[in-house]
Design a protein around this motif. Structure first.
Motif, PDB file in Angstrom:
ATOM      1  N   ASN A  72       0.661  -0.995   0.062  1.00 41.75           N
ATOM      2  CA  ASN A  72      -0.034   0.157  -0.137  1.00 41.75           C
ATOM      3  C   ASN A  72       0.974   1.204  -0.005  1.00 41.75           C
ATOM      4  O   ASN A  72       0.965   2.348  -0.846  1.00 41.75           O
ATOM      5  N   ARG A 108      -9.428   2.996   2.139  1.00 39.63           N
ATOM      6  CA  ARG A 108     -10.126   2.221   1.278  1.00 39.63           C
ATOM      7  C   ARG A 108      -8.903   0.693   1.706  1.00 39.63           C
ATOM      8  O   ARG A 108      -9.512  -0.009   0.120  1.00 39.63           O
ATOM      9  N   GLN A 109      -8.257   0.347   2.609  1.00 43.06           N
ATOM     10  CA  GLN A 109      -7.751  -1.654   2.431  1.00 43.06           C
ATOM     11  C   GLN A 109      -9.033  -1.836   3.419  1.00 43.06           C
ATOM     12  O   GLN A 109      -9.246  -1.591   4.853  1.00 43.06           O
ATOM     13  N   PHE A 110      -9.741  -2.709   2.638  1.00 49.43           N
ATOM     14  CA  PHE A 110     -11.066  -3.758   3.590  1.00 49.43           C
ATOM     15  C   PHE A 110     -10.074  -4.544   4.389  1.00 49.43           C
ATOM     16  O   PHE A 110      -8.988  -4.847   3.630  1.00 49.43           O
ATOM     17  N   ASP A 111     -10.725  -4.900   5.415  1.00 49.84           N
ATOM     18  CA  ASP A 111     -10.197  -6.201   6.021  1.00 49.84           C
ATOM     19  C   ASP A 111     -10.529  -7.349   6.813  1.00 49.84           C
ATOM     20  O   ASP A 111     -11.280  -7.521   7.015  1.00 49.84           O
ATOM     21  N   TYR A 166     -15.055   4.772   4.902  1.00 48.20           N
ATOM     22  CA  TYR A 166     -14.395   3.796   3.931  1.00 48.20           C
ATOM     23  C   TYR A 166     -14.787   4.935   1.898  1.00 48.20           C
ATOM     24  O   TYR A 166     -15.911   5.192   1.583  1.00 48.20           O
ATOM     25  N   LYS A 218     -13.659   0.040  -0.749  1.00 46.43           N
ATOM     26  CA  LYS A 218     -13.529  -0.663   0.436  1.00 46.43           C
ATOM     27  C   LYS A 218     -15.118  -1.105   0.999  1.00 46.43           C
ATOM     28  O   LYS A 218     -15.383  -1.944   1.404  1.00 46.43           O
ATOM     29  N   ARG A 219     -15.849  -0.010   1.025  1.00 45.72           N
ATOM     30  CA  ARG A 219     -17.506  -0.532   1.193  1.00 45.72           C
ATOM     31  C   ARG A 219     -18.109  -1.524   0.236  1.00 45.72           C
ATOM     32  O   ARG A 219     -18.268  -2.030   0.860  1.00 45.72           O
ATOM     33  N   THR A 243     -16.410  -4.997   1.142  1.00 46.65           N
ATOM     34  CA  THR A 243     -16.553  -5.828   2.667  1.00 46.65           C
ATOM     35  C   THR A 243     -17.432  -5.867   2.902  1.00 46.65           C
ATOM     36  O   THR A 243     -18.241  -7.168   2.839  1.00 46.65           O
TER      37      THR A 243
END
Length: 514
Positions: A43, A72-75, A131, A135-136, A139
């Motif tokens: 990233n 930006r980074q979905f988990d 988000y 990411k939205r 996720t």
């Protein structure tokens, strides 16, 4: 710095972390640990323009963990729970092994920055209001049970999302629909972790957003697979010998650079560059003619070698010094003829080839249309050479090759309906120079052989001194600078080997004759 440097530093970090008991014991947890730190560094490289994993300035930790990741980074790898501690371990590794770039902030300052933001990080990662689009969407897909590693499943879910009504979309996109009204009706497309919403009414084609994405046409509309005649390529042993005979220009230069740096290394400044006197000494050792040069930016050819040496691990910056790196011994064995086996020699040559020529526009700004236009002639020229010199014996006149190549790609030139030939003539001359420059670079790495005759020798003998000086300054042979006749070219065995690998990767049929 390239991705190669990031991967090598990650490997060194994992080895250090295992020795200190920091890597989880279970394979699944260890893989999540490895992925987390890899994602943090990637990233930084991809989105924050911080390609050197050893260079951390004041504010970098905050920018990564509080400004970038929550948006930006979905988990899916437990970043919220473990990213702070994993990053702390990585910074400690750089510190205790002296791998910090000399321009990095002091370690206590970086760790204090990390401590200040640690209590806020988990909440920031869970704050939906932060988000961004990707990411939205990802996720939500993960929450609905979609396997994000299954492209077909992701595409099917994106089509289903595209078909939802306003309320259904808002459950996923939230207030982004207020900011971007087109999100209420445009098709949602996903490609390699990236997400876009197309303009309302546009077909749901990834190719509209990402030119490298596969088109959605049926196979029968994709066009025929290109088929090449069988080509003669020797075995690995013969190719390794060919490296030793004619493919060592870059390897020899890199080896000379590492040798000149010496086993004790050299002091470097905050740019991770040696002092002016050392730079000029290195240039002299490498027979690079420089005048009034004070730093690497003034010496493009030395700068290229320096960057390659760091990327490949032949040289390594250790805080205030540059020293021979972990891969210097491999380079030394290959150059001195004591490689462990033929695979080591050919493997190093091939890795260097891919770095030098594998993706000609990988580092080119997509808005730089002229650079993209000139760069795309190199693989086309090599492909045509592959067709004409498949048996390893035939040569082709360079002028004829260039004329054939330009004539076979009229789409790359403006229409001549207005009877104005000047734009076409200018672009043809530009393409001709690009092709010659590309073949000269390939010749230096042993993939192209150039043969000249008496007519060319006479022209060179009468060429003005200024042309010879230009060739020396650019490090280019005169045949690549002067549009002279009596110049013939062909691919060497290494050239046929390298070009065939590219053609196979592109889906062509390229049979081999041993």
């Amino acid at each position: 710095m390239s991705t190669r440097l990031r991967i090598r530093v990650l490997s060194q970090f994992e080895e250090w972390a295992r020795a200190h008991g920091l890597v989880p014991e279970s394979p699944e947890a260890a893989e999540r640990w490895r992925t987390r730190i890899a994602m943090l560094l990637q990233n930084r490289e991809d989105y924050l323009e911080r390609p050197d994993p050893t260079l951390w300035r004041s504010g970098d930790v905050h920018t990564l963990l509080l400004d970038h990741l929550p948006q930006r980074q979905f988990d899916r790898w437990e970043l919220a729970e473990h990213a702070v501690e994993n990053l702390r371990e990585f910074l400690r590794f750089l510190d205790v092994t002296d791998r910090f770039h000399p321009a990095s902030a002091k370690t206590p300052a970086l760790l204090s920055e990390l401590d200040r933001l640690a209590p806020k990080f988990s909440a920031a990662m869970a704050d939906v209001s932060r988000y961004r689009l990707a990411k939205r969407v990802l996720t939500a897909a993960l929450a609905e049970g979609v396997d994000l590693d299954d492209t077909t499943a992701v595409d099917a879910w994106a089509r289903e999302l595209s078909g939802r009504d306003y309320a259904g979309r808002r459950q996923v996109l939230g207030d982004l629909m207020d900011q971007h009204p087109g999100y209420a009706t445009g098709a949602v497309v996903v490609h390699e972790g990236q997400v876009a919403v197309l303009r309302p009414g546009a077909p749901a084609s990834k190719h509209l957003v990402w030119p490298d994405a596969p088109r959605e046409e049926d196979d029968q509309n994709r066009g025929p697979i290109q088929v090449y005649a069988p080509v003669a390529i020797p075995d690995e042993h013969a190719l390794a010998q060919e490296v030793s005979r004619s493919g060592r220009a870059w390897l020899d230069a890199l080896h000379a650079l590492v040798t000149a740096v010496g086993s004790q290394g050299l002091a470097v400044d905050r740019r991770a560059e040696p002092a002016k006197a050392d730079l000029r000494r290195l240039a002299d050792v490498l027979n690079l003619h420089v005048e009034r040069a004070n730093r690497l930016a003034d010496m493009p050819r030395l700068r290229r070698l320096w960057d390659l040496a760091r990327e490949f691990g032949f040289l390594e910056v250790r805080r205030t010094r540059v020293v021979p790196g972990p891969e210097a011994s491999v380079l030394d064995r290959v150059v001195t003829g004591s490689a462990a086996d033929d695979g080591e020699t050919l493997g190093l040559w091939d890795d260097l080839y891919e770095t030098l020529f594998g993706d000609p526009d990988a580092d080119t700004d997509r808005s730089d249309d002229l650079r993209l236009w000139t760069d795309h002639w190199a693989p086309l020229a090599l492909g045509l050479l592959y067709e004409h010199t498949a048996n390893g014996e035939d040569c082709v006149d360079l002028g004829d090759l260039t004329d054939e190549l330009l004539a076979s790609h009229p789409e790359d030139f403006p229409s001549d309906d207005d009877d104005d030939d000047e734009p076409i003539a200018f672009l043809s001359a530009l393409a001709t120079m690009a092709i010659r420059h590309a073949l000269a670079a390939q010749q230096r790495h042993g993939t192209v052989e150039v043969l000249t005759g008496e007519e060319f020798a006479e022209a060179v003998a009468t060429a003005p001194d200024s042309m010879h000086r230009i060739g020396t300054t650019l490090g280019a042979p005169l045949w690549a600078l002067l549009p002279l006749g009596d110049v013939r070219v062909r691919l060497t065995a290494l050239g046929r080997y390298a070009v065939r690998r590219r053609l196979l990767a592109e889906g062509a049929q390229a049979p081999r004759i041993s």
